[in-house]
Design a protein around this motif. Structure first.
Motif, PDB file in Angstrom:
ATOM      1  N   LEU A 153      48.067  32.896  41.400  1.00 29.23           N
ATOM      2  CA  LEU A 153      47.051  33.792  41.948  1.00 29.23           C
ATOM      3  C   LEU A 153      47.019  33.720  43.468  1.00 29.23           C
ATOM      4  O   LEU A 153      46.617  34.674  44.129  1.00 29.23           O
ATOM      5  CB  LEU A 153      45.670  33.434  41.381  1.00 29.23           C
ATOM      6  CG  LEU A 153      45.525  33.618  39.875  1.00 29.23           C
ATOM      7  CD1 LEU A 153      44.243  32.976  39.373  1.00 29.23           C
ATOM      8  CD2 LEU A 153      45.558  35.104  39.527  1.00 29.23           C
ATOM      9  N   TRP A 183      41.895  39.856  43.615  1.00 30.34           N
ATOM     10  CA  TRP A 183      42.489  39.542  42.320  1.00 30.34           C
ATOM     11  C   TRP A 183      42.118  40.579  41.268  1.00 30.34           C
ATOM     12  O   TRP A 183      41.172  41.346  41.423  1.00 30.34           O
ATOM     13  CB  TRP A 183      42.027  38.181  41.835  1.00 30.34           C
ATOM     14  CG  TRP A 183      42.506  37.021  42.662  1.00 30.34           C
ATOM     15  CD1 TRP A 183      43.315  37.059  43.758  1.00 30.34           C
ATOM     16  CD2 TRP A 183      42.169  35.646  42.470  1.00 30.34           C
ATOM     17  NE1 TRP A 183      43.511  35.806  44.248  1.00 30.34           N
ATOM     18  CE2 TRP A 183      42.818  34.919  43.479  1.00 30.34           C
ATOM     19  CE3 TRP A 183      41.385  34.980  41.542  1.00 30.34           C
ATOM     20  CZ2 TRP A 183      42.709  33.532  43.577  1.00 30.34           C
ATOM     21  CZ3 TRP A 183      41.274  33.599  41.635  1.00 30.34           C
ATOM     22  CH2 TRP A 183      41.937  32.890  42.642  1.00 30.34           C
ATOM     23  N   ALA A 212      44.657  27.960  40.732  1.00 32.88           N
ATOM     24  CA  ALA A 212      45.039  29.277  41.251  1.00 32.88           C
ATOM     25  C   ALA A 212      46.499  29.294  41.695  1.00 32.88           C
ATOM     26  O   ALA A 212      47.205  30.290  41.488  1.00 32.88           O
ATOM     27  CB  ALA A 212      44.119  29.676  42.406  1.00 32.88           C
ATOM     28  N   ALA A 265      41.363  37.693  36.394  1.00 32.94           N
ATOM     29  CA  ALA A 265      41.471  36.511  37.252  1.00 32.94           C
ATOM     30  C   ALA A 265      40.156  36.255  37.986  1.00 32.94           C
ATOM     31  O   ALA A 265      39.715  35.106  38.110  1.00 32.94           O
ATOM     32  CB  ALA A 265      42.615  36.677  38.241  1.00 32.94           C
ATOM     33  N   LYS A 266      39.508  37.326  38.456  1.00 32.03           N
ATOM     34  CA  LYS A 266      38.213  37.176  39.138  1.00 32.03           C
ATOM     35  C   LYS A 266      37.160  36.592  38.216  1.00 32.03           C
ATOM     36  O   LYS A 266      36.363  35.738  38.619  1.00 32.03           O
ATOM     37  CB  LYS A 266      37.702  38.532  39.637  1.00 32.03           C
ATOM     38  CG  LYS A 266      38.295  39.011  40.912  1.00 32.03           C
ATOM     39  CD  LYS A 266      37.617  40.341  41.278  1.00 32.03           C
ATOM     40  CE  LYS A 266      38.322  41.018  42.403  1.00 32.03           C
ATOM     41  NZ  LYS A 266      37.715  42.315  42.710  1.00 32.03           N
ATOM     42  N   GLY A 298      38.561  32.887  39.430  1.00 32.35           N
ATOM     43  CA  GLY A 298      37.965  33.372  40.677  1.00 32.35           C
ATOM     44  C   GLY A 298      36.480  33.095  40.782  1.00 32.35           C
ATOM     45  O   GLY A 298      35.989  32.631  41.817  1.00 32.35           O
TER      46      GLY A 298
END
Length: 125
Positions: free
Chosen positions: A91, A30, A86, A34-35, A39
């Motif tokens: 994602l 990702w 997600a 997002a991480k 994430g």
């Protein structure tokens, strides 16, 4: 009879470990944003399922083991929430999310059965 047992003897532990690795691989690809948001949370709660199983397994008393299994179950529910987030945030693809959710539901059933077995004479601990 002095048999030594290992946490790796527990199928639910191995499944939880595999799930954590699968989540890690997904999140690792990702974007940084997002991480660092979804994430990070997803990896932490997925890893916590196995970590709490392990910690409970290493406790002296079966009630302690049960307590950490309840924590593990809480982490499992949290993982399901972040899988849903997600998917909604695109994602992970829907089909991957459904697969993860299905694995989590199966693990939940097995974890509930394990919790019920703790303290019984059939439990190898």
């Amino acid at each position: 009879m002095n048999e030594q047992h290992s946490i790796n003897d527990l199928e639910i532990y191995r499944e939880a470990m595999d799930l954590g690795e699968l989540v890690w691989k997904l999140v690792n690809s990702w974007s940084a944003f997002a991480k660092n948001t979804v994430g990070n949370q997803l990896v932490r709660c997925a890893d916590s399922i196995a970590a709490n199983l392990s910690e409970g397994y290493g406790r002296f008393h079966f009630k302690d083991n049960q307590r950490f299994c309840y924590y593990s179950r809480g982490s499992l529910f949290e993982t399901q929430t972040f899988v849903e987030k997600a998917v909604h945030r695109e994602l992970i693809p829907d089909e991957v999310g459904r697969d993860l959710y299905s694995r989590l539901n199966t693990l939940k059933k097995r974890l509930n059965a394990y919790i019920k077995s703790i303290g019984s004479k059939s439990n190898p601990q």
